[in-house]
Design an enzyme around this catalytic site. Structure first.
Site, PDB file in Angstrom:
ATOM      1  N   GLU A 154      -2.308  -3.786   5.296  1.00 27.88           N
ATOM      2  CA  GLU A 154      -2.880  -2.461   5.070  1.00 27.88           C
ATOM      3  C   GLU A 154      -4.400  -2.472   4.885  1.00 27.88           C
ATOM      4  O   GLU A 154      -4.912  -1.950   3.891  1.00 27.88           O
ATOM      5  CB  GLU A 154      -2.171  -1.792   3.877  1.00 27.88           C
ATOM      6  CG  GLU A 154      -0.658  -1.746   4.105  1.00 27.88           C
ATOM      7  CD  GLU A 154       0.111  -1.020   3.006  1.00 27.88           C
ATOM      8  OE1 GLU A 154      -0.481  -0.755   1.943  1.00 27.88           O
ATOM      9  OE2 GLU A 154       1.292  -0.713   3.230  1.00 27.88           O
ATOM     10  N   ASN A 199      -0.797  -6.082   9.342  1.00 27.80           N
ATOM     11  CA  ASN A 199       0.307  -5.141   9.161  1.00 27.80           C
ATOM     12  C   ASN A 199      -0.245  -3.871   8.517  1.00 27.80           C
ATOM     13  O   ASN A 199      -1.046  -3.951   7.578  1.00 27.80           O
ATOM     14  CB  ASN A 199       1.331  -5.816   8.219  1.00 27.80           C
ATOM     15  CG  ASN A 199       2.637  -5.074   8.077  1.00 27.80           C
ATOM     16  OD1 ASN A 199       3.276  -4.751   9.082  1.00 27.80           O
ATOM     17  ND2 ASN A 199       3.056  -4.813   6.846  1.00 27.80           N
ATOM     18  N   HIS A 231       7.161   3.567   8.192  1.00 28.47           N
ATOM     19  CA  HIS A 231       7.763   4.377   7.123  1.00 28.47           C
ATOM     20  C   HIS A 231       7.683   5.835   7.570  1.00 28.47           C
ATOM     21  O   HIS A 231       6.686   6.513   7.328  1.00 28.47           O
ATOM     22  CB  HIS A 231       7.010   4.167   5.802  1.00 28.47           C
ATOM     23  CG  HIS A 231       7.120   2.778   5.266  1.00 28.47           C
ATOM     24  ND1 HIS A 231       8.320   2.284   4.792  1.00 28.47           N
ATOM     25  CD2 HIS A 231       6.216   1.787   5.130  1.00 28.47           C
ATOM     26  CE1 HIS A 231       8.128   1.030   4.383  1.00 28.47           C
ATOM     27  NE2 HIS A 231       6.871   0.701   4.584  1.00 28.47           N
TER      28      HIS A 231
HETATM   29  C1  XIL Z   1       6.969  -1.892  -1.709  1.00 28.86           C
HETATM   30  C2  XIL Z   1       8.193  -2.463  -2.389  1.00 28.86           C
HETATM   31  O1  XIL Z   1       9.336  -2.146  -1.642  1.00 28.86           O
HETATM   32  C3  XIL Z   1       8.307  -1.896  -3.786  1.00 28.86           C
HETATM   33  O2  XIL Z   1       9.369  -2.521  -4.493  1.00 28.86           O
HETATM   34  C4  XIL Z   1       7.009  -2.112  -4.541  1.00 28.86           C
HETATM   35  O3  XIL Z   1       7.089  -1.488  -5.804  1.00 28.86           O
HETATM   36  C5  XIL Z   1       5.858  -1.541  -3.765  1.00 28.86           C
HETATM   37  O4  XIL Z   1       5.823  -2.122  -2.474  1.00 28.86           O
HETATM   38  N1  XIL Z   1       4.132  -1.278   2.435  1.00 28.86           N
HETATM   39  C6  XIL Z   1       4.321  -2.624   2.268  1.00 28.86           C
HETATM   40  C7  XIL Z   1       5.385  -3.099   1.346  1.00 28.86           C
HETATM   41  O5  XIL Z   1       3.701  -3.428   2.967  1.00 28.86           O
HETATM   42  O6  XIL Z   1       5.037  -4.314   0.725  1.00 28.86           O
HETATM   43  C8  XIL Z   1       5.702  -2.063   0.310  1.00 28.86           C
HETATM   44  O7  XIL Z   1       6.799  -2.538  -0.474  1.00 28.86           O
HETATM   45  C9  XIL Z   1       6.009  -0.736   0.952  1.00 28.86           C
HETATM   46  C10 XIL Z   1       4.818  -0.244   1.710  1.00 28.86           C
END
Ligand code: XIL
Length: 502
Positions: free
Chosen positions: A186, A227, A263
């Site tokens: 990110e 990513n 997502h």
């Molecule tokens: C999320 C996890 O699923 C949660 O348990 C944690 O509290 C926060 O992170 N993008 C990502 C992941 O790259 O690592 C994140 O995972 C979700 C968004």
């Protein structure tokens, strides 16, 4: 950045010309060959049980076996606490061939204080993956979030050293054990500028190349990824990622892939996703769907679940349509494991499995997109259900009955089940849900696919017995081990409708 930025729909804005797909990426052929070589071994360990009759195609009903036949993987995120849920792990090991640790390889877990490392939780995920023939996507080495405060409190002159030490130590620990690393997670803001986090503030944009080079030195065989989210379609943020990757490639910086988190919000899979993936692969990198979920404003309606099914199919078809898209991973096995309800208030139901690990329409759509036969009738939107006489039971009570007989010995049993459609409509594709007594584990099944092997399980029709005319019957069965309790299931539900006994 707020959590609500994930999956936010973006206007396309000004988009530079998009290179077209130059044809198969050279690494794709090699990747497919290698993966298929491993497929038989993985399939042999699968818990998904197929009919003893050996019907063609029956072995291909898990996501992973179908994906492998297409030259891609199908993964899931798993957390350490997931590993003690046997219902969950039965689904995970039977359906998925790639694991991403949900949190266990992030900086706050692996180096909570400067120079003191904790790889126990990540190691537990790797052991589980190995024991079940699954590969691991390492996630992640550098990220602004879940970053311990000691890193952001360092004087800027010490951040590069801390970052390189962290990457070197973690990537060396997992050397040879991970398929890939999300080296930087990110990095971008929504407008395509780089996020002003501790790393950018200390090193400027060069921190990304430095992180990639450091990871490559520690584990030269791992595929190195950047990513991010909201880079699935063509927009300002994905343009920025595209330009970054082009620049890194032109400088010879080791980069192998771009992870599209994915997502999504229901109904908002970008129409430009395939073209976007193609422009990345044209740069000579792979792409992967790394964290797929598709959130629904609760409560989810039948129409919502049908839309989710088409969203999942669209994503899988986009990946299958792009040489160099190496796989799709969902973020969590089922709705009970998803981060969505805790992060996006009022949203949930974002995965392929419901809270009880029963497959949802999105699972069936994924199977179909991967070239498998539809395992169960896909519920139609409620508005059209009553106008569709050939659809399976739509909720009327008493539209099925089930007779079962158990033959048990000291450690095992066989169970024969007769299903009768007592409704007035033809059932096209069925799944029969029931709960095994504690200690029972299914070891083989006939005339149905049974998954998972214990707890609440679903028996699904095979290609030749999915149609049940009104009054029609079909017989299925399974063999199981038990630890003293050979009781038959207390109840059965066909396509979600409880059946009477008889
Ligand atoms: C999320 C996890 O699923 C949660 O348990 C944690 O509290 C926060 O992170 N993008 C990502 C992941 O790259 O690592 C994140 O995972 C979700 C968004």
């Amino acid at each position: 950045m707020t959590a609500h930025d994930y999956g936010r729909r973006r206007s396309s804005g000004a988009i530079p010309p998009t290179p077209h797909d130059p044809g198969p990426h050279p690494s794709r052929t090699l990747f497919r060959r290698g993966l298929l070589g491993a497929a038989a071994a993985v399939a042999a360990g699968a818990l998904l049980l197929t009919g003893m009759g050996g019907q063609a195609g029956a072995a291909g009903t898990s996501l992973k076996s179908l994906a492998e036949a297409k030259g891609i993987y199908f993964g899931t995120a798993l957390t350490q606490s997931n590993l003690s849920n046997s219902t969950l792990t039965a689904v995970a090991s039977s359906q998925f061939d790639m694991v991403t640790p949900g949190n266990e390889m992030k900086w706050d877990t692996t180096e909570p204080s400067n120079g003191s490392y904790n790889f126990g939780p990540g190691d537990a995920i790797v052991s589980y993956a190995k024991a079940n023939g699954m590969r691991v996507r390492g996630h992640n080495l550098v990220w602004h979030s879940q970053l311990p405060s000691w890193v952001s409190s360092l004087p800027t002159s010490q951040v590069q050293g801390a970052m390189e030490a962290h990457i070197t130590t973690e990537a060396t620990h997992y050397k040879g054990q991970v398929y890939s690393w999300d080296v930087v997670n990110e990095p971008f803001n929504e407008d395509g500028t780089l996020r002003a986090d501790a790393f950018y503030n200390a090193m400027g944009s060069g921190y990304i190349a430095d992180a990639l080079r450091t990871a490559h030195a520690a584990d030269p065989a791992a595929k190195l990824y950047l990513n991010d989210y909201n880079i699935e379609g063509e927009n300002a943020k994905s343009d920025a990622m595209y330009n970054l990757v082009a620049s890194l490639k032109s400088q010879g910086v080791p980069i192998d892939g771009v992870g599209l988190e994915s997502h999504f919000i229901l109904g908002q899979v970008p129409s430009t996703m395939k073209a976007n993936m193609q422009r990345f692969t044209a740069l000579g990198v792979n792409v992967a769907v790394t964290e797929l979920d598709d959130r629904i404003a609760l409560p989810a309606s039948t129409a919502n679940l049908a839309q989710q099914a088409s969203d999942y199919a669209a994503v899988i078809n986009d990946c299958l349509g792009v040489s160099g898209c190496v796989g799709v991973s969902q973020w969590g096995v089922g709705d009970a494991d998803s981060w969505i309800p805790g992060t996006f208030s009022g949203y949930g139901a974002a995965t392929m499995y419901d809270n009880n690990y029963q497959p949802k329409p999105a699972y069936n759509a994924s199977v179909t997109a991967l070239g498998g036969s539809t395992a169960t009738a896909t519920p139609t939107p409620s508005a059209s259900a009553s106008a569709s006489p050939t659809t399976g039971p739509t909720g009327a009570a008493g539209s099925c009955k089930v007779a079962d007989t158990v033959n048990a010995w000291n450690t095992g049993l066989t169970e024969n089940i007769t299903i009768t459609n007592t409704g007035s409509s033809t059932v096209n594709g069925w799944s029969l849900a029931f709960t095994l007594a504690p200690g029972q584990t299914v070891t083989s099944a006939w005339n149905a696919t049974v998954s998972p092997s214990s707890g609440t399980v679903t028996a699904t029709n095979l290609s030749y017995n999915g149609t049940l005319a009104p009054g029609g019957t079909t017989q299925i069965g399974f063999q199981a081990t038990h630890t003293g309790n050979a009781a038959a299931p207390a109840s059965f539900a066909l396509n979600g409708v409880s059946c009477s006994a008889g």
